[in-house]
Design an enzyme around this catalytic site. Sequence first.
Site, PDB file in Angstrom:
ATOM      1  N   ARG A 261       0.398  -1.162  -0.051  1.00 61.27           N
ATOM      2  CA  ARG A 261      -0.393  -0.318  -0.291  1.00 61.27           C
ATOM      3  C   ARG A 261       0.684   1.108   0.152  1.00 61.27           C
ATOM      4  O   ARG A 261       1.888   1.366   1.024  1.00 61.27           O
ATOM      5  CB  ARG A 261      -1.189  -0.272   1.404  1.00 61.27           C
ATOM      6  CG  ARG A 261      -2.151  -1.628   1.129  1.00 61.27           C
ATOM      7  CD  ARG A 261      -3.135  -1.256   2.568  1.00 61.27           C
ATOM      8  NE  ARG A 261      -3.662  -2.368   2.381  1.00 61.27           N
ATOM      9  CZ  ARG A 261      -4.637  -2.403   2.809  1.00 61.27           C
ATOM     10  NH1 ARG A 261      -4.800  -1.501   4.375  1.00 61.27           N
ATOM     11  NH2 ARG A 261      -5.433  -3.908   3.431  1.00 61.27           N
ATOM     12  N   ARG A 276       2.129   1.601  10.685  1.00 54.66           N
ATOM     13  CA  ARG A 276       1.566   1.964   8.757  1.00 54.66           C
ATOM     14  C   ARG A 276       2.663   1.860   8.201  1.00 54.66           C
ATOM     15  O   ARG A 276       3.494   2.690   7.913  1.00 54.66           O
ATOM     16  CB  ARG A 276       0.764   2.788   8.927  1.00 54.66           C
ATOM     17  CG  ARG A 276      -0.433   3.808   7.860  1.00 54.66           C
ATOM     18  CD  ARG A 276      -0.329   4.780   8.075  1.00 54.66           C
ATOM     19  NE  ARG A 276      -1.222   5.279   8.787  1.00 54.66           N
ATOM     20  CZ  ARG A 276      -2.521   4.952   8.655  1.00 54.66           C
ATOM     21  NH1 ARG A 276      -3.169   4.804   7.834  1.00 54.66           N
ATOM     22  NH2 ARG A 276      -3.161   5.362   9.412  1.00 54.66           N
ATOM     23  N   GLU A 348      -7.405   0.465  14.396  1.00 53.68           N
ATOM     24  CA  GLU A 348      -8.072  -0.606  13.423  1.00 53.68           C
ATOM     25  C   GLU A 348      -7.147  -2.228  13.498  1.00 53.68           C
ATOM     26  O   GLU A 348      -5.607  -2.160  13.510  1.00 53.68           O
ATOM     27  CB  GLU A 348      -8.010   0.274  12.493  1.00 53.68           C
ATOM     28  CG  GLU A 348      -8.392  -1.448  11.333  1.00 53.68           C
ATOM     29  CD  GLU A 348      -8.928  -1.128  10.223  1.00 53.68           C
ATOM     30  OE1 GLU A 348      -9.414  -1.471   8.903  1.00 53.68           O
ATOM     31  OE2 GLU A 348      -8.944   0.540   9.944  1.00 53.68           O
ATOM     32  N   SER A 351     -10.845  -6.180   9.852  1.00 53.31           N
ATOM     33  CA  SER A 351     -12.332  -5.617   9.265  1.00 53.31           C
ATOM     34  C   SER A 351     -12.826  -6.499   8.849  1.00 53.31           C
ATOM     35  O   SER A 351     -12.202  -6.954   8.196  1.00 53.31           O
ATOM     36  CB  SER A 351     -11.894  -4.452   8.564  1.00 53.31           C
ATOM     37  OG  SER A 351     -11.199  -3.039   8.357  1.00 53.31           O
ATOM     38  N   ARG A 388       0.521  -4.869  12.102  1.00 53.33           N
ATOM     39  CA  ARG A 388      -0.043  -4.259  14.117  1.00 53.33           C
ATOM     40  C   ARG A 388      -0.487  -5.246  14.614  1.00 53.33           C
ATOM     41  O   ARG A 388      -1.183  -4.680  15.780  1.00 53.33           O
ATOM     42  CB  ARG A 388      -1.403  -3.674  13.223  1.00 53.33           C
ATOM     43  CG  ARG A 388      -1.803  -2.889  11.951  1.00 53.33           C
ATOM     44  CD  ARG A 388      -3.079  -2.092  11.630  1.00 53.33           C
ATOM     45  NE  ARG A 388      -2.261  -0.725  10.382  1.00 53.33           N
ATOM     46  CZ  ARG A 388      -2.999   0.204  10.131  1.00 53.33           C
ATOM     47  NH1 ARG A 388      -4.866   0.313  10.904  1.00 53.33           N
ATOM     48  NH2 ARG A 388      -3.159   1.326   9.565  1.00 53.33           N
TER      49      ARG A 388
END
Length: 425
Positions: A261, A276, A348, A351, A388
Amino acid sequence: MIDLRLLREDPDRVRASQRARGEDVALVDALLSADERRRSSGVRFDELRSEQKSLGKLIPKATPEERAELLQKAEQLKTDVKAAEAAQNEADDETKRLVLQLGNLVHPDVPVGGEEDFVVLETHGTIRDFGAEGFEPKDHLELGEALGAIDVERGAKVSGSRFYYLTGVGALLELALVNAAIAQATEAGFTPMLTPALVRPRAMEGTGFLGQAAENVYHLEKDDYYLVGTSEVPLAAYHMDEILDADKLPLRYAGFSPCFRREAGTYGKDTRGIFRVHQFDKVEMFSYVAPEDAENEHKRLLEWEKQWLTGLELPFQVIDVASGDLGSSASRKYDCEAWIPTQGKYRELTSASNCDGFQARRLSVRMRDGKKVQPLATLNGTLCAVPRTIVAILENHQLADGSVRVPEVLRPYLGGREVLEPIAK
């Protein structure tokens, strides 16, 4: 993409969905107009082609006087048919272009608003009081460096910012997490998958990642391949252009893959450590189900995520993501956010998204139930985004001496190790 019949029958619902997403409502009317032109031009083309065929049958039977007039009419019809076909193709292309810009219909129970307008549905676990334990918690990078587990300096030297090495027990911790996650998914009936990290444009576009999310996608222009940001993409495209038997559903896959990403628009945000990053590994759950089973499958995915985080002994909350933060493919999304002690907030980790028939229509994945063939529903849910999860484990399970307690669920995959200890300098 959405069902165009629904658009025609209930355009106000589609407008309301666009409005809830904070997106252009005028797109709905533009699409309605293009769809009407597509259908009317198609009818006109069919009428002219029918007339042309009828005329072709009359010419051989006509008298010489009649034949000349019929041939002249045939020439005009040939021109008209060609023009009608061009108009039909143009309207069809415009309809396809516009419908691909339209997000999925937002579920009526989704909270309306932006990123901060989510609703907390549940909280789990107990947040540790480090003050009562007599020490100040260290952040994951300080802990990881002391354990010999994380090296961001050399990651930056080799690849730039937001890259990292997992070394020693850091690498072993990733492998333990992946193996434990795959074991849980397999036990729940998922088929383990190792998926491609490079996909063709249709796979990326079909899953909805070339719309608003395109700025975060890496594109290899020379070869026209995309690096996936999640194995959701190759898993969704796995049955592209196929018709699946309804009695074989649900089909559930657990994909493990590297993810890439660009993290565009996050300059200066979460720059410390590995929360991140541009490249990471992830275990992703993906389900193909009948449309009427989609909402229940969404709840099942969430339960599997909660089971995973509970097993890791992490305090977390479940949120109902607001409409403006759904992403184009999801009609509803639940996030599980773990408590990060040094940030003093939930962040987060997983999801779970219900995409209904949105991706299936774009990728032409259908189901056959008797004689009926229709799009099915697709859903996806993160089980373990590795970096994460490592962040959350290190910070929540740290001890006063800088060591980290290993959650019991991971110990069999770490040779029975109960504690990760700092390395001698």
